[in-house]
Design an enzyme around this catalytic site. Structure first.
Site, PDB file in Angstrom:
ATOM      1  N   GLU A  82       0.826  -1.209   0.000  1.00 22.98           N
ATOM      2  CA  GLU A  82       0.000   0.000   0.000  1.00 22.98           C
ATOM      3  C   GLU A  82       0.864   1.263   0.000  1.00 22.98           C
ATOM      4  OE1 GLU A  82      -4.041  -1.557   2.277  1.00 22.98           O
ATOM      5  OE2 GLU A  82      -2.544  -0.440   3.417  1.00 22.98           O
ATOM      6  N   GLU A 117      -6.814  -7.679  -0.576  1.00 27.54           N
ATOM      7  CA  GLU A 117      -7.232  -7.569   0.822  1.00 27.54           C
ATOM      8  C   GLU A 117      -8.696  -7.159   0.920  1.00 27.54           C
ATOM      9  OE1 GLU A 117      -4.922  -5.111   3.401  1.00 27.54           O
ATOM     10  OE2 GLU A 117      -2.994  -5.819   2.623  1.00 27.54           O
TER      11      GLU A 117
END
Length: 956
Positions: free
Chosen positions: A402, A560
């Site tokens: 991320e 995710e």
């Protein structure tokens, strides 16, 4: 694949009986191991000779255990005779030399490095420089406490401070001709079984035995985790030539060949004792998990210092999950810095927008332009690929995690100046692009330019930019640097693994980076979906479509999502029963080929300890989250193989999403604080989603030729290339929508000079004379449609936020006008026909929920665009519980319909109930088919859908 102990033989094999070596040494007069370890004081001449031998030693370094039981390679007899003769001469000289007491003034130096110790440190440095393979591939062997780096035995408390006591498990290596122990901490291969390499006397083998196992030991070693070179050894002992990228099937093809989608997610076993790992494997199998993402935040454990790597725990983790039959997505661990790096190399620490130098803190904590970070991150990625890239159960690489945030340090300032020089060539060109004459911001040297944070190019009100082009260029520059760092890690991986796809997990509409720029760098797009509990289904769907668009329309990885709750929200609302399943299938419907979670086991501590997980802190299979994940796992195992390889149905409508226009609007002081770029784009998507019309989300760099309609709301900035593509699209018969705030500025955030929309003025057929901005919470402006649509209805169609005053050219059709304010009666929505069936629609205001369907009707009328259903599919609640997720009384529920199409023409139509309520729907004939999940045929007509129900209807 069964993992067993084994080490790549770096040097020649040593196969002699260990006891023979002791006998041979004694027969040559070498004495016992204890006598060999006596301290020696070499002369300076002898030290110089030893230094001179270093170049010769580069190609023949041997790691030797000097304890009795290991014999030198017979091929090295000449070297052995020379070194033995040298040792005899040294011992003879030492015995003849009278013992000299240390002068009193040097008594304080006792215990510090003698000249020989310093020499051996330099020898160790030579080993690091010239024989990295030895440092990377040698094994640890226990070293007795109290043995100094230069060979003398001392009491535990008397270890030289510069050498220190070697910790348990430290590695040892020596140069030929020197029986001296070097203080080296090197990477290890701890995956060997204890019984695979056992000395005949029952003791653990030394370094030499590990590097050169006996033939019997090698026969017992069936496979190993080992760095790969030009060839890869498989479990049957044969060798194969690596596959090149040209020969590699796509990620979707590889998954299809495995028979099902990846189902799993982030697994961080380093947080728990090893005895828990095997119980986790059992629970994973029970839940249908077939994949784990490993090593996401393990940098500090893998690399305890600059030149020290320890993969022993990761080796055991990999072995455990491989023995359990699970696929691996291997992360590079570079998403968070180790503390030692932040302390000893301050250049890795970010400077925030307020000019504050950060210390070691949360993840995303590295300055992406730090040379230290770049060097160590790429090195770690390469070492991981060398060690694990050959594993048969490795399916993908996960770089960083991320990527987020920015830095404004001096290192970034220097690189920014270099970036500007390359982009513009001269400081005069920079001043021109930024309109730097404003507020006396003209620059006379690149050295005068600094990162535009709150200390520099930012207003004191609202955090807006003083020079829009300045801040935009820094945003572009930093995004390119992040991508450059990713590509460096990817290149390090590709040196050892040309096969497995490399990706990083993106975050939907995350504002900081332009994800469309990453398309050519990520082999498969992956992203993390964390919608708010009250997020409309259309918002979630648009994020999926955006990520699919970033990948050029290819399937993506749902890297995710949470099985239950999200800890970083103000209220950790649990997903309602069935909601996780419905959201997972929604992702698949929009192009996901994997379903993964963060996380598989709940964190023991830390700021994410309240985040949901497959296995909770109770460690059982009795929780609702586990049961629902297990049910989903069984469904995916049963039917996902049929869906793999299919693509989302082709779309005839494209919606442009432009990160740079978003930046430009956000940095501008005006025209309204109520402007939310993402929210306005979502409004247009939501109406198409309600009608079940397939939509592609595209970027400003894409081609639009294959679409009938292109919607470009708030496309604020347009460079010449984009303008040319849009003009070609309209002149070729396409329909283009522009709105207020479209086509205002060039790529430097300089307003086009002329009649708005300047670059498309002739095609739009209108001139924006001025723009009004009103608070949408207080004032909306009613709209009057030329054909009377919306008149007399309970809900009046309105415009909101911005209101352009238009002057329409002759030949431009006025579709709606304003109903109030001083611009009442002036055009609010227009259409200028062009070649064929094309033309440009201009929405002078942002339509509300009532006006939006009327706008879309007029845009689509006369085109071949249609939804998967003739009309929007709605359900009537027939039973709902008193719950915040349940729809309000009698509120119709929009049923989502999405389709994927296989190469052979088979269609998979997903019918999703996004509400926590039982609804009744009238299923149209075009949706009838065989439901893959229940194995039943679903006919057209009345149908009851349970809360969060999912149908996957297959038709040939």
């Amino acid at each position: 694949m069964v993992l067993r102990a084994g080490v790549v033989p770096l040097l020649s094999d040593r196969t002699a009986d260990p006891r023979a070596r002791t006998r041979a040494r004694r027969s040559r007069g070498g004495g016992s191991a204890r006598r060999d370890a006596r301290p020696v004081r070499p002369s300076r001449a002898r030290t110089r000779r030893t230094r001179a031998q270093l170049p010769e030693a580069r190609g023949q370094l041997r790691a030797v255990d000097r304890r009795p039981g290991h014999e030198r390679d017979p091929a090295d007899r000449r070297t052995d005779r020379r070194s033995c003769a040298a040792r005899r001469r040294i011992r003879t000289a030492a015995r003849a030399r009278p013992v000299q007491r240390m002068p009193a003034r040097r008594a304080s130096q006792r215990g510090r490095d003698p000249p020989l110790g310093r020499l051996l440190v330099r020898q160790a440095q030579a080993v690091r420089r010239h024989v990295p393979a030895l440092l990377e591939r040698t094994d640890r062997r226990p070293v007795r406490s109290g043995r100094r780096s230069h060979g003398r035995r001392r009491a535990v408390g008397g270890v030289p401070p510069s050498c220190g006591r070697l910790p348990q498990g430290a590695a040892a290596a020596v140069l030929p001709g020197r029986h001296r122990l070097l203080r080296l901490r090197v990477p290890v291969l701890r995956q060997r079984r204890a019984h695979a390499l056992r000395r005949s006397d029952g003791q653990r083998p030394g370094l030499g035995a590990v590097l050169h196992p006996s033939p019997q030991a090698r026969r017992r070693v069936t496979s190993s985790i080992q760095p790969t070179a030009s060839k890869t050894t498989v479990t049957d002992g044969r060798e194969r030539t690596p596959i090149t990228m040209a020969d590699t099937p796509t990620f979707a093809d590889r998954l299809a060949s495995q028979g099902g989608m990846l189902y799993g997610g982030d697994y961080n076993p380093e947080q728990w004792p090893e005895e828990i790992w095997h119980e986790d494997m059992r629970l994973f199998h029970e839940a249908g998990v077939n994949e784990v993402t490993l090593n996401v935040f393990s940098w500090a454990q893998l690399q305890p210092s600059e030149d020290e790597y320890d993969f022993s725990r990761l080796d055991r983790i990999v072995e455990t999950v491989t023995d359990a039959g699970l696929s691996i997505v291997m992360a590079t661990s570079t998403g968070a810095l180790p503390a030692w790096m932040a302390l000893r190399h301050p250049d890795v620490n970010r400077v925030d927008e307020k000019g504050r130098k950060m210390r070691h803190r949360e993840r995303h904590n590295a300055c992406i332009n730090s040379p230290t970070f770049r060097r160590y991150s790429a090195a770690l990625a390469g070492k991981l690929a060398e060690r694990y890239g050959h594993l048969d159960n490795l399916v993908a690489w996960h770089v960083g995690n991320e990527y987020g945030g920015m830095c404004w340090c001096d290192t970034c300032a220097e690189r920014f100046r270099d970036w500007l020089k390359a982009r513009y060539g001269s400081i005069e060109a920079v001043n021109e692009a930024w309109n730097a004459a404003f507020w006396s911001h003209t620059y006379h040297s690149f050295d005068e330019i600094f990162p535009p944070n709150e200390l520099g190019d930012m207003t004191s009100w609202g955090g807006k930019a003083i020079l829009g082009g300045y801040s935009l260029d820094y945003q572009r520059f930093y995004g390119e640097c992040v991508l450059e760092s990713y590509n460096e890690e990817k290149a390090a991986i590709r040196r050892f693994d040309p096969v497995n796809p490399v990706t990083t997990n993106m975050m939907g509409t995350y504002p900081t980076y332009d994800y469309f720029r990453w398309r050519d760098s990520v082999d498969v797009v992956s992203w993390d979906s964390y919608p708010r509990p009250d997020a409309p289904a259309a918002d979630v769907a648009m994020n999926h479509e955006l990520m699919r668009g970033v990948g050029g329309g290819r399937p993506f990885m749902l890297m995710e999502q949470t099985p239950s709750r999200q800890n970083w929200m103000a209220y950790n609302t649990q997903k309602r029963p069935g909601q996780m399943r419905e959201l997972s299938w929604q992702a698949v419907a929009h192009g996901a080929d994997t379903v993964q979670f963060f996380q598989l086991r709940q964190n023991r501590a830390g700021c994410e300890k309240f985040h949901g997980a497959l296995i909770g802190s109770d460690g059982t299979d009795r929780t609702r989250a586990f049961r629902e994940c297990a049910e989903l796992g069984a469904e995916l195992k049963r039917v996902s193989g049929r869906i793999l390889g299919s693509r989302v149905a082709p779309a005839k409508v494209a919606l442009v999403f432009d990160w740079q226009s978003r930046w430009g609007i956000g940095l501008s002081a005006g025209p309204t604080i109520s402007m939310d770029y993402v929210a306005e784009v979502r409004r247009w998507y939501a109406e198409l989603h309600r009608r079940n019309i397939p939509v592609d989300i595209v970027g400003p760099y894409d081609s639009y030729d294959r679409y009938d309609v292109v919607l470009a709301p708030c496309l604020y900035m347009m460079d010449d290339t984009l303008v040319s593509r849009l003009r070609a699209f309209v002149e070729g018969g396409g329909r283009l929508l522009l709105t207020s705030l479209s086509a205002l500025a060039d790529e430097h955030d300089s307003l086009y000079q002329g009649e708005i929309p300047v670059p498309l003025r002739d095609l739009a057929g209108v001139w924006v004379e001025e723009t009004d901005a009103l608070d949408p919470a207080k004032t909306v402006v009613p709209l009057r449609f030329a054909d009377g649509a919306g008149d007399g209805t309970a809900a009046t169609p309105n415009g909101r936020v911005l209101f352009d005053m238009l002057e329409a050219d002759e030949g431009t059709q006025v579709l709606a006008t304003y109903g109030t304010q001083y611009y009442a009666g002036t055009p609010a929505f227009t259409f200028r026909p062009s070649a064929g069936n094309g033309g440009v629609f201009y929405a002078a205001t942002f339509p509300d929920e009532t006006a939006m369907p009327l706008f879309i009707d007029r845009i689509l009328n006369g085109t071949a665009v249609s939804g998967l259903t003739a009309e929007p599919l709605t359900g009537t609640p027939v039973d709902s519980v008193a719950d915040i997720a349940a729809p309000a009384d009698d509120t119709p529920v929009t049923i989502e319909v999405t389709r994927r199409v296989a190469d052979d023409g088979t269609t998979f139509t997903f019918v999703l109930n996004p509400a926590y309520a039982t609804v009744s729907v009238d299923l149209p004939q075009e949706l009838a088919g065989h439901d893959l999940l229940t194995g039943t045929d679903i006919a057209a007509g009345p149908l009851t859908l349970a809360p969060y129900a999912v149908l996957i209807l297959e038709t040939a």
